[in-house]
Design a protein around this motif. Structure first.
Motif, PDB file in Angstrom:
ATOM      1  N   GLY A 194       0.652  -1.213   0.195  1.00  0.00           N
ATOM      2  CA  GLY A 194      -0.193  -0.317   0.012  1.00  0.00           C
ATOM      3  C   GLY A 194       0.806   1.198   0.101  1.00  0.00           C
ATOM      4  O   GLY A 194       0.099   2.531  -0.016  1.00  0.00           O
ATOM      5  N   ILE A 195       2.248   1.238   0.174  1.00  0.00           N
ATOM      6  CA  ILE A 195       3.209   2.380  -0.125  1.00  0.00           C
ATOM      7  C   ILE A 195       3.045   2.884  -1.190  1.00  0.00           C
ATOM      8  O   ILE A 195       3.365   2.262  -2.317  1.00  0.00           O
ATOM      9  N   VAL A 196       2.743   4.200  -1.487  1.00  0.00           N
ATOM     10  CA  VAL A 196       2.725   4.647  -2.708  1.00  0.00           C
ATOM     11  C   VAL A 196       3.598   6.244  -2.742  1.00  0.00           C
ATOM     12  O   VAL A 196       3.492   7.062  -1.770  1.00  0.00           O
ATOM     13  N   PRO A 197       4.598   6.219  -3.620  1.00  0.00           N
ATOM     14  CA  PRO A 197       5.568   7.232  -3.490  1.00  0.00           C
ATOM     15  C   PRO A 197       4.836   8.770  -3.594  1.00  0.00           C
ATOM     16  O   PRO A 197       3.783   8.802  -4.220  1.00  0.00           O
ATOM     17  N   GLY A 198       5.108   9.570  -2.993  1.00  0.00           N
ATOM     18  CA  GLY A 198       4.864  10.882  -3.039  1.00  0.00           C
ATOM     19  C   GLY A 198       3.816  11.189  -2.023  1.00  0.00           C
ATOM     20  O   GLY A 198       3.326  12.297  -1.774  1.00  0.00           O
ATOM     21  N   THR A 199       3.235  10.018  -1.197  1.00  0.00           N
ATOM     22  CA  THR A 199       2.194  10.272  -0.056  1.00  0.00           C
ATOM     23  C   THR A 199       3.161  10.490   1.366  1.00  0.00           C
ATOM     24  O   THR A 199       4.224  10.386   1.298  1.00  0.00           O
ATOM     25  N   GLU A 211      16.676   5.103   8.237  1.00  0.00           N
ATOM     26  CA  GLU A 211      17.221   5.310   9.651  1.00  0.00           C
ATOM     27  C   GLU A 211      17.413   4.018  10.387  1.00  0.00           C
ATOM     28  O   GLU A 211      18.497   3.973  11.191  1.00  0.00           O
ATOM     29  N   PHE A 212      16.902   2.919   9.906  1.00  0.00           N
ATOM     30  CA  PHE A 212      17.031   1.687  10.572  1.00  0.00           C
ATOM     31  C   PHE A 212      17.810   0.573   9.956  1.00  0.00           C
ATOM     32  O   PHE A 212      17.774  -0.521  10.205  1.00  0.00           O
ATOM     33  N   GLY A 213      17.696   0.874   8.496  1.00  0.00           N
ATOM     34  CA  GLY A 213      18.290  -0.199   7.407  1.00  0.00           C
ATOM     35  C   GLY A 213      17.170  -1.364   7.382  1.00  0.00           C
ATOM     36  O   GLY A 213      17.872  -2.484   7.123  1.00  0.00           O
ATOM     37  N   LEU A 214      15.915  -1.171   7.221  1.00  0.00           N
ATOM     38  CA  LEU A 214      15.025  -2.247   7.328  1.00  0.00           C
ATOM     39  C   LEU A 214      14.887  -2.566   5.633  1.00  0.00           C
ATOM     40  O   LEU A 214      15.313  -1.820   4.686  1.00  0.00           O
ATOM     41  N   THR A 215      14.261  -3.800   5.384  1.00  0.00           N
ATOM     42  CA  THR A 215      13.840  -3.978   3.858  1.00  0.00           C
ATOM     43  C   THR A 215      12.471  -3.972   3.912  1.00  0.00           C
ATOM     44  O   THR A 215      11.665  -5.141   4.388  1.00  0.00           O
ATOM     45  N   ILE A 216      11.836  -2.934   3.365  1.00  0.00           N
ATOM     46  CA  ILE A 216      10.254  -2.819   3.046  1.00  0.00           C
ATOM     47  C   ILE A 216      10.127  -2.923   1.561  1.00  0.00           C
ATOM     48  O   ILE A 216      10.680  -1.965   0.776  1.00  0.00           O
ATOM     49  N   GLU A 217       9.358  -3.765   1.367  1.00  0.00           N
ATOM     50  CA  GLU A 217       8.996  -3.950  -0.239  1.00  0.00           C
ATOM     51  C   GLU A 217       7.701  -3.625  -0.432  1.00  0.00           C
ATOM     52  O   GLU A 217       6.633  -4.017   0.047  1.00  0.00           O
ATOM     53  N   ALA A 218       7.469  -2.613  -1.417  1.00  0.00           N
ATOM     54  CA  ALA A 218       6.304  -2.342  -1.741  1.00  0.00           C
ATOM     55  C   ALA A 218       5.537  -2.831  -3.227  1.00  0.00           C
ATOM     56  O   ALA A 218       4.932  -2.304  -3.788  1.00  0.00           O
TER      57      ALA A 218
END
Length: 311
Positions: A194-199, A211-218
């Motif tokens: 659900g992550i949309v660039p620009g929001t 900040e934390f070096g996570l791997t978040i896939e959208a």
């Protein structure tokens, strides 16, 4: 068509005398006669016939009377629709299952006498434009976006910090943990289509990754929360972030786990936005309710992006 002339015509038709209509409207009898004459010229017909008993409607006057009454009713409804307090308070909550929707449900329970119109707008630019134009009275947003300050005529106040939790299926490596630290999440795949660039939520998770070096896939299409939790339940390699206030129901056999995140706890900051000169009386009631129910912000051990408005 002059509505005052129409109002005068209706008053005269119901009174049967211009003198009585003048008294009802608090004008002179001459003013009543002039208004009726103006209306007759506009319509091109005679509406009254003078008789010893007063003023009687002509056939055209009888035909026009019900329409004149309806014109006045429509005009009153039009005025009432924009009169402060005469229309529902219109608030954007972004999504129906999120924390801000829960805030508005609580407000409605506390103030059932206030009529609400709850809407869901997509991004902050659309919401701010709707606030400034008067399409909506308020919106819940994470503000301010980096490089996009709020316009001077839009006010904001921080109303809710929403802690994020990790949602996993039963076979995930972290499924048995009572809590997980941000450091423990490094290297795990967190899926959030659900992550949309620009929001503003896109900016929030960009900063969280940095900040934390996570791997978040959208990656992949966003088919909604039901498909998201089905996939997480069936895929041991995937987890997702979910607010502790998000209202979801899933089958018991999914075996999903909601795990608190600590050291620090990422919180999503919600602010209420409104136009500075908005006169709707229920807006002040909403703001007072949120001020009374909102918990403190910037609690120890929590994280928000640097661009978050602190008040």
């Amino acid at each position: 068509m002059d509505l005052e002339a129409v109002r005068t015509f209706v008053a005269a038709a119901e009174a049967g005398r211009f003198q009585e209509a003048a008294a009802e409207l608090a004008v002179t009898q001459q003013a009543v006669s002039k208004r009726v004459a103006t209306l007759e010229r506009d319509l091109g017909v005679r509406l009254f016939t003078r008789t010893p008993r007063g003023a009687e409607l002509t056939i055209d006057g009888q035909a026009f009377l019900p329409h004149a009454r309806e014109l006045l009713r429509v005009a009153e409804r039009a005025v009432a629709s924009v009169r402060p307090g005469g229309r529902p308070l219109r608030v954007d909550v972004i999504a129906s299952r999120g924390a801000t929707s829960g805030l508005m449900r609580g407000f409605h329970q506390a103030h059932p006498e206030i009529e609400l119109d709850v809407v869901m707008l997509f991004d902050i630019e659309q919401a701010v434009a709707a606030i400034r134009s008067g399409v909506i009275d308020a919106s819940f947003r994470a503000v301010a976006m980096p490089g996009r300050p709020l316009p001077e005529d839009v006010e904001s106040v921080r109303v809710l910090d929403e802690p994020l939790q990790l949602l996993t299926g039963p076979a995930h490596a972290l499924a048995g943990a009572r809590s997980v630290t941000m450091a423990q999440l490094v290297g795990h795949r967190i899926w959030m289509p659900g992550i949309v660039p620009g929001t503003e939520w896109g900016a929030y998770y960009d900063d969280l990754v940095a900040e934390f070096g996570l791997t978040i896939e959208a990656t992949g299409p966003n088919f909604g929360s039901d498909v998201l939790i089905d996939t997480v339940a069936d895929t041991p390699a995937l987890a997702t972030f979910m607010s502790e206030r998000t209202r979801l129901v899933w089958p018991a056999d999914h075996g999903l786990r909601r795990i608190p995140v600590t050291d620090p706890t990422p919180v999503y900051p919600h602010s209420l936005l409104w136009r500075r000169d908005n006169p709707h009386p229920a807006l002040a009631t909403l703001r007072a309710y949120l001020a009374a129910t909102a918990a403190g912000h910037e609690a120890a051990g929590t994280w928000v992006p640097d661009w978050t408005i602190r008040r």
